[in-house]
Design an enzyme around this catalytic site. Sequence first.
Site: not given
Length: 377
Positions: A101, A189
């Site tokens: 991530y 993101e």
Amino acid sequence: MKIHEYQARDLFRKYGIPVPDGVVCHSVDEVKKKVSDEDKLRVVKAQVHVGGRGKAGGVKIANTKAEVVEKAEKILGMDIKGLTVEKILVADAVDIEKEFYVGLINDRNTKSVTLMASAEGGVEIEEVAKVSPEKIIKMAIDPTMGLMDWQARKIALQLFTDPKEVRQTAAILVKLYELYVDTDSSLAEINPLVLTPDKKVLAIDGKMNFDDNALFRQREILEMRDVLEDEQKEIEAAAKGLSYIKLDGNIGCMVNGAGLAMATMDMIKLYGGDPANFLDIGGSSNPEKVVEAMNILLSDKNVSAVMINIFGGITRCDDVARGLVTALDEIKTEIPIVIRLSGTNAKEGLEIIKDYGLPTVETMSEAAKKAIELSKK
């Protein structure tokens, strides 16, 4: 403002962030035209502004074009958390060795953009932060310097050990920051950022939000806006000088002032109720704004009672009362309304309300309790 995954991927590609190929389709016929006939592994993904698509059945794997069509037929039109799927992304599937991530967000604590990274990719980062906060790497970025190459490498070295993988990841981080700043983002993101068996680092899913206050200079981004019904109400409210945000409860709130709005919602929650919205009519005494506000409040099908809480300073309570009476004459609703007026011309306003036959209370706590009671009936 939010955009869909396929739009975020387009922006990633524009800035040189590697993403798998894919096409967006709005119908099964479009799928048949756009998807090539070759047999290869593809992923069919619902494009809606909500998380949990996979768990809801909105993400499926297909091996052939026939399977892509079959999966598209199942996903298009399905309901995911109250949203209807109107478009899908058909993208090349990727063999994954490891998931990560990376993300950027405005951080009020550091008064800067903060870069976050984690080796726990492919899952909701909020859950990782709750259960294992030590697994999230954070770095505040100096706004005058931006994300420096050495900083990007420092973060990448905490995710990878192979120099080639580190260089690829560092380059992606620098480009993501550049995209973030250029587009006035509030969130960017990549989840997951993946490592393939042939040691390539790719962004296979993306999410981006943007600062509404900067959209006037972001025409390309604004054109990507896919407005939902609730968002449309918020946009229309803003154009009329109202601040409106839809929530999940059943008690509509009308107030004047953001602080009073927060206090009103807190009071409703304190006594066991759920606010349906944040609606601030501001400091204006224009009765027409009250009419517009009531129209917006009562258009929410979840609203079963309305609490009006006005503290008159610049706002005159008698003008609010007149606007309310005008609104109710136009709308003819049977939804119960509780009114608390205090401050400038409150006495005159209360007389207008009483003559119309509406219930009034003296305190905010009384108003909240009464609204909750009436909402249950």
